[in-house]
Design a protein around this motif. Structure first.
Motif, PDB file in Angstrom:
ATOM      1  N   ASN A 196     -18.074  36.212  19.990  1.00  0.00           N
ATOM      2  CA  ASN A 196     -18.668  34.936  19.604  1.00  0.00           C
ATOM      3  C   ASN A 196     -20.049  34.795  20.228  1.00  0.00           C
ATOM      4  OD1 ASN A 196     -16.608  33.605  17.988  1.00  0.00           O
ATOM      5  ND2 ASN A 196     -15.394  33.518  19.886  1.00  0.00           N
ATOM      6  N   ILE A 197     -20.957  34.158  19.512  1.00  0.00           N
ATOM      7  CA  ILE A 197     -22.309  33.885  20.002  1.00  0.00           C
ATOM      8  C   ILE A 197     -22.478  32.374  20.079  1.00  0.00           C
ATOM      9  CG2 ILE A 197     -24.775  34.215  19.630  1.00  0.00           C
ATOM     10  CD1 ILE A 197     -24.044  36.649  17.886  1.00  0.00           C
ATOM     11  N   GLN A 207     -29.827  34.806  18.916  1.00  0.00           N
ATOM     12  CA  GLN A 207     -29.680  35.502  17.642  1.00  0.00           C
ATOM     13  C   GLN A 207     -29.657  37.010  17.885  1.00  0.00           C
ATOM     14  OE1 GLN A 207     -29.288  33.990  14.685  1.00  0.00           O
ATOM     15  NE2 GLN A 207     -29.544  31.921  15.518  1.00  0.00           N
ATOM     16  N   ASN A 255     -28.262  40.743  15.703  1.00  0.00           N
ATOM     17  CA  ASN A 255     -27.767  41.243  14.422  1.00  0.00           C
ATOM     18  C   ASN A 255     -26.804  42.407  14.582  1.00  0.00           C
ATOM     19  OD1 ASN A 255     -29.368  39.393  12.905  1.00  0.00           O
ATOM     20  ND2 ASN A 255     -31.162  40.723  13.279  1.00  0.00           N
ATOM     21  N   GLN A 306     -23.092  44.012  16.659  1.00  0.00           N
ATOM     22  CA  GLN A 306     -21.819  43.657  17.288  1.00  0.00           C
ATOM     23  C   GLN A 306     -21.712  44.221  18.697  1.00  0.00           C
ATOM     24  OE1 GLN A 306     -18.436  44.522  14.783  1.00  0.00           O
ATOM     25  NE2 GLN A 306     -19.433  43.721  12.954  1.00  0.00           N
ATOM     26  N   SER A 312     -24.124  23.852  23.059  1.00  0.00           N
ATOM     27  CA  SER A 312     -24.802  24.518  21.931  1.00  0.00           C
ATOM     28  C   SER A 312     -25.018  23.598  20.740  1.00  0.00           C
ATOM     29  CB  SER A 312     -23.976  25.729  21.474  1.00  0.00           C
ATOM     30  OG  SER A 312     -22.796  25.309  20.807  1.00  0.00           O
ATOM     31  N   TYR A 362     -23.281  24.886  17.749  1.00  0.00           N
ATOM     32  CA  TYR A 362     -23.671  26.171  17.181  1.00  0.00           C
ATOM     33  C   TYR A 362     -22.663  27.231  17.646  1.00  0.00           C
ATOM     34  CZ  TYR A 362     -26.036  30.614  16.497  1.00  0.00           C
ATOM     35  OH  TYR A 362     -26.329  31.908  16.138  1.00  0.00           O
ATOM     36  N   LEU A 363     -22.116  27.967  16.717  1.00  0.00           N
ATOM     37  CA  LEU A 363     -21.198  29.059  17.028  1.00  0.00           C
ATOM     38  C   LEU A 363     -21.257  30.069  15.903  1.00  0.00           C
ATOM     39  CD1 LEU A 363     -18.888  30.387  18.673  1.00  0.00           C
ATOM     40  CD2 LEU A 363     -17.288  29.023  17.322  1.00  0.00           C
ATOM     41  N   LYS A 364     -21.589  31.299  16.248  1.00  0.00           N
ATOM     42  CA  LYS A 364     -21.554  32.396  15.288  1.00  0.00           C
ATOM     43  C   LYS A 364     -20.390  33.297  15.647  1.00  0.00           C
ATOM     44  CE  LYS A 364     -24.158  36.249  13.315  1.00  0.00           C
ATOM     45  NZ  LYS A 364     -25.431  37.029  13.336  1.00  0.00           N
ATOM     46  N   VAL A 365     -19.398  33.341  14.771  1.00  0.00           N
ATOM     47  CA  VAL A 365     -18.208  34.156  15.010  1.00  0.00           C
ATOM     48  C   VAL A 365     -18.472  35.564  14.483  1.00  0.00           C
ATOM     49  CG1 VAL A 365     -15.760  34.446  14.573  1.00  0.00           C
ATOM     50  CG2 VAL A 365     -16.715  32.139  14.850  1.00  0.00           C
ATOM     51  N   VAL A 366     -18.485  36.525  15.369  1.00  0.00           N
ATOM     52  CA  VAL A 366     -18.640  37.927  14.972  1.00  0.00           C
ATOM     53  C   VAL A 366     -17.278  38.515  14.634  1.00  0.00           C
ATOM     54  CG1 VAL A 366     -19.450  40.203  15.694  1.00  0.00           C
ATOM     55  CG2 VAL A 366     -20.688  38.143  16.408  1.00  0.00           C
TER      56      VAL A 366
END
Length: 575
Positions: free
Chosen positions: A70-71, A75, A77, A79, A168, A171-175
């Motif tokens: 998770n991020i 940013q 790009n 993994q 955040s 804000y959450l970017k799930v990888v």
């Protein structure tokens, strides 16, 4: 049954495991401050590590490859993230920076990282930890909790995630989903007991774990110890530290980063048992599969080790006096041959043949770090690693208390920090014991200046190994004059021809002897002095009853005859 009576005073003080709330030589950096100042905040797991030397500064670093789940900020790009941490072992050399962020493969948590604009040859970004050891909130993968060196956050998903999402602004970017679920098979292990209950780390001492369901061989099994520097996060032995693995018995050496507390056996699930006490830890150089305990040898050509203060540190008379008091605290009790040399114009944390004591430049140390010890190590064979150089650096901008008086509520006591950092220079690691200055905790307005018996035991352990002639490397260290170093009093844990119960004991214990010959039962203080001697006559159960009010601490029991000697460590612990 034969009754033996002993009168023993002045033994080791003993402290039970204590919760870890802060780390030595660190100033707390809040979660919010770490989040705001980091360029990248991720949830990740250490997949691999590679040690390298940076040609720009000559230091050794470890490159950690981190799998990203998770991020929460920033940013990327990919993994995978590459994180540079201080220290490591490279061929026949090593560096150890304390305090600093350290990992083992498989460790996981939330990481606060910053970007210095550095790239690999393949144009991959290199990140660095923000706030040193506080750059990671460590996960306990078995119970799903999270903690750092100052705070426990409870359940990671239910309690930590909401805090991070608030910072955040959701804000959450799930990888990918973090693999919290741990398999618990029908053949999960069951721990009945461990022995001994008191031991040391990094000294090649081992513990026996008794139970069932461990499996007929180790396979992918692990024994998990508590991390003495960061609390409940996992420390695992290397492969060669596992000595026996059967379905009902595991014998494993205690790794040098392990601390007091619960241990787990992981094999098709897990089981946990509390109560292991680790009195001290001996630092080790992990040059290969098996760590080599680091020793003192002749560093200055005269059998000793010479510290040299830089101009700015030496010119601060109060700082100089506090450091000299800390030096004496160690040398007076452990015989270590440390001396103060002439003031030096050398003022850098680098390998330059000067054992520097200095104030760092403003902003040089990582955020929140008050002082560091950097050990430079070398090894000349698989059994001999030794200090080549040691540098101590202090943050010049902190509110220091330099005097022998107590610090105010917002001051850090430089003598307490010095005696702790000199413990690392003595080749000792952190412990979990609130009364011990090698415990990884101290805060403003606090003093921990005096050695307790565990520190003396630890220092003498290192010294008795350091004053013996080695097959390679420099000459041995020579202890300071008029100071006795006990050489040769080591425990023989492998001998099954006598046993002691209970251990720890309170006032008395039984010795069950299977020897067919006669001899002596001797009790030693940990410093090597003989306290009592009585005869035994062949096999039997011998009861030892003490009429003295024993202090809590460590003893060594020896069974001696003309043809045989066996030893066992004992711990007296009041109920």
């Amino acid at each position: 049954m034969k009754k033996l009576t002993i009168f023993i005073t002045g033994l080791l003080s003993f402290c039970l495991p204590f919760s870890l709330h802060a780390q030595c030589a660190l100033e707390k950096i809040t979660l919010e401050d770490r989040f705001i100042n980091a360029d990248l905040v991720i949830e990740g797991k250490i997949q691999s590590q590679h040690v390298f030397r940076d040609d720009s500064d000559g230091h050794i670093y470890t490159l950690n490859s981190i799998e990203v789940f998770n991020i929460f900020k920033g940013q990327i790009n990919t993994q995978e993230v590459l994180l540079v941490t201080k220290g490591g072992a490279l061929e026949k050399e090593g560096e150890k920076v304390t305090p600093s962020l350290q990992f083992q493969r498989g460790n996981s948590g939330v990481l606060f990282l910053y970007d210095k604009g550095q790239k690999t040859e393949n144009n991959e970004a290199l990140f660095h930890p923000y706030a040193g050891p506080q750059a990671c909130i460590h996960y306990d993968l078995i119970d799903g909790t999270a903690h750092d060196v100052f705070e426990n956050y409870g359940n990671a998903e239910q309690e930590l995630y909401p805090l991070l999402l608030e910072l955040s602004k959701n804000y959450l970017k799930v990888v990918k989903k973090f693999p919290w679920d741990i398999s618990h098979g029908k053949s999960a292990p069951n721990i009945d007991s461990i022995s001994p209950l008191s031991t040391t780390a990094g000294t090649r001492d081992y513990i026996n774990i008794y139970g069932n369901g461990f499996g007929s061989n180790r396979g992918n099994g692990e024994v998990e110890f508590r991390n003495a520097s960061t609390g409940p996060s996992a420390v695992f032995p290397v492969d060669d530290e596992y000595l026996i693995w059967t379905d009902s018995l595991i014998r494993v050496e205690v790794p040098y980063r392990a601390g007091s507390g619960a241990i787990r056996v992981l094999k098709n699930g897990s089981d946990i048992i509390p109560g292991l006490v680790i009195r001290f830890a001996h630092l080790a150089l992990g040059t290969a599969a098996y760590p080599i305990p680091a020793l003192h040898l002749d560093n200055n050509g005269n059998g000793g080790f010479t510290w040299r203060m830089s101009n700015d540190f030496h010119s601060n008379s109060a700082a100089r006096a506090s450091f000299e008091r800390a030096l004496s605290s160690w040398s007076d009790k452990t015989c270590i041959n440390w001396s103060n040399g002439a003031v030096t114009s050398v003022d850098q944390d680098s390998q330059d043949q000067t054992n520097n004591v200095r104030f760092a430049d403003s902003g040089e140390l990582e955020t929140g770090v008050l002082a560091i010890t950097r050990n430079y190590w070398s090894n000349c064979d698989v059994n001999t690693a030794y200090t080549v150089e040691i540098d101590l650096s202090y943050d010049p901008d902190k509110a220091w208390n330099y005097g022998s008086n107590f610090p105010s509520f917002n001051q850090y006591d430089i003598e307490s920090i010095s005696v702790h950092e000199l413990g690392h220079a003595h080749q000792l690691g952190h412990v979990v014991n609130i009364s011990d200055f090698m415990h990884a905790t101290i805060g403003p307005g606090t003093t921990k200046r005096s050695l307790i018996d565990n520190n003396t035991e630890a220092g003498l352990h290192v010294m008795k190994l350091s004053v013996v002639k080695k097959q390679c490397g420099p000459d041995e260290m020579i202890g300071i004059s008029n100071c006795v170093i006990p050489v040769g009093l080591e425990e023989n844990q492998d001998n099954d021809e006598f046993s002691v119960y209970p251990n720890p004991f309170n006032g008395g214990f039984e010795v069950n002897v299977d020897f067919v010959f006669s001899g002596y039962i001797r009790i030693y203080h940990f410093n090597g002095s003989l306290l009592s001697e009585e005869m035994f006559n062949g096999p039997g159960l011998y009861r030892w009853n003490s009429t003295a009010n024993l202090s809590d601490g460590l003893y060594l029991l020896e069974l001696f005859s003309e043809s045989f000697t066996a030893r066992r460590k004992l711990l007296h612990q009041k109920l």
